[in-house]
Enzyme design. Sequence first.
Site, PDB file in Angstrom:
ATOM      1  CG  ASN B  71      -0.352   0.623   2.421  1.00 51.69           C
ATOM      2  OD1 ASN B  71      -0.287   1.852   2.545  1.00 51.69           O
ATOM      3  ND2 ASN B  71       0.137  -0.187   3.339  1.00 51.69           N
ATOM      4  CG  ASN B 102      -0.130   5.709  13.869  1.00 54.72           C
ATOM      5  OD1 ASN B 102       0.321   6.597  13.160  1.00 54.72           O
ATOM      6  ND2 ASN B 102       0.485   4.555  14.027  1.00 54.72           N
ATOM      7  CB  CYS B 133       4.504   6.273   7.347  1.00 55.38           C
ATOM      8  SG  CYS B 133       3.531   6.209   5.834  1.00 55.38           S
ATOM      9  CE  LYS B 168       2.601   0.185  12.836  1.00 55.99           C
ATOM     10  NZ  LYS B 168       1.215   0.209  12.355  1.00 55.99           N
ATOM     11  N   GLY B 247       0.975  -9.400   9.727  1.00 56.38           N
ATOM     12  CA  GLY B 247       0.453 -10.629   9.137  1.00 56.38           C
ATOM     13  C   GLY B 247      -0.401 -11.487  10.036  1.00 56.38           C
ATOM     14  N   GLY B 268      -4.108  -6.408  11.336  1.00 53.38           N
ATOM     15  CA  GLY B 268      -4.075  -5.350  10.319  1.00 53.38           C
ATOM     16  C   GLY B 268      -4.721  -5.785   9.023  1.00 53.38           C
TER      17      GLY B 268
END
Lengths: 264, 310
Positions: B71, B102, B133, B168, B247, B268
Amino acid sequence: MNVYQAEILTSEKLGQLYHLLIIKQPDIALTAKPGQFVYLKGGKGLDPLLPRPLSIHQLNQKEGTIQLLFQLKGKGTIGFSKMKTGDLLTVLGPLGNGFSLADEGQNIVIIGGGIGVAPLLYLAEKLQERHFKPIIILGFRDKENIVAYESFSQLGCQLIVATEDGSFGRRGRVTGVLEEIISSEKIDVIYACGPQPMLKAVQKVAEKWEVENCQLSLEARMGCGLGACMACVCGVRLEDGQFGYRRVCSEGPVFNSREVLFDE
Amino acid sequence: MNEPNLAVDFAGIKLKNPVLTASGTFGFGREYSRLWDLNLLGGIIVKAVTLEPRLGNPPPRIAETPAGILNSIGLQNPGVVSFIRDYLPFLRQYEDLPVIVNIAGNTIEDYARVAEKLSNAEGISALEVNISCPNVKQGGLAFGTDPESAYQVIEAVKANTDLPVIAKLSPNVTDITEIALSVEEAGADGISLINTLLGMAIDINSWQPILSNVVGGLSGPAVKPIAVRMVWQTAQKVSIPILGMGGIATAEDGIEFMLAGAKAIAVGTANFFNPYAAPEIVAGLKRYLKEKNIEDVNQLCGALRFTKNN
């Protein structure tokens, strides 16, 4: 809207390119509106991982069945086509906003290109039920690519088929036919679904002839199908005139042609 | 046997079970609430919020790969002010649902200001700081691949909030533990592992990249072994709790993460191909504990056993 296990009642190959599935799912059959879609996954396998969005071609409320017409394009659709009568599919739906139906007395043109004809049969039926007499224009590359012709011709509406090479019906593009019609009579509503170049051309015609209610049904690669992940967006002109992105799955798949900004 | 205990304390946040939803895959909760009661979750981690609204990247933003997806959404979000005004009130109606927000930014100052604004809002349990990100040009990943920058971001966020702060981290580094130790030293109360792996997919008919951003973040079952390994490596080095993700699609997947050292887990990409994945994982976890006669889910955390050949 919910997740259902639906049994395949019919799985039928239509020529080299297309496939038709009839599945039993009464809840969706009772509530789905024309232009809505389902998010479909066969089995629990991880490749392909994601479900695939398929528009609702036709439904039978009495029988509780839904027809899904699709083109064999990749892993997902080829996988569906190999499933057999009695197999179960996981179906999330009905999803999306669907077409908004015309007001009484309005003149309507429905335009489909290639597999884009899929969501238009149910729409045409619904419009007929409400005593509209839509003109239907279907376009295909050539004779071999024609799909769902029988179903559309049985509606009894005025039906014009165009092929790019002239091997069936009129020679040329659907937008040429559209413009001919618009120049001879007032058209209030256009419904269109098809490949992006066709939708762009329809958008131009609608703008030129000032057809304000031109509804385009878009296609996009999707993630969640519900509006949470922001993956399937298309560029639009927002109410305040600014550029923005809207989700095809939840804010579409049907958009007014005036708001869609292709290629952005 | 009595019902096993599923409650965990994660960095001071009381979770009734260790199953959360991962940021970016669950929006702000509204969409999935149409399918099931969000109170079933241990907690919700909402999509990244930035100081100003973000448009995100042009489409296509998603590509499917074997057992995974790439993505490149690009942090499309309405901005922190709209989040607090238009989205947070909806989540507040769930009384038993810790909300973790977040946060992302282009600069350290951005992170600090978003943290400050969220700390003054009602109904937020913790902040998850996105220094990982891969889909934005500035900030994001750049902060998460350098221990010093990671330290500075966490330090700035900590200075501007009283909420627990979870860092994160990105898996796109040579040594994940180096970054983990750095954020721990900066005062992070917990660590989320892993964000997506940088990847790419090409259309062999058009010879073009599938994503408009060319590269994107890989997630889904394909990345699970990497995530489990990184959770395990990090758990050896830090003493703050780890929120494991990458996953997870079933309870069994989640149990692997907990055995590797995760105190809680997040679901997720699985939300996309099974919208009921998260509540199913809660139920599956409970069933597993019963079957194995384990009284408390906390007993799984880091309980990995080795044989003489390990």
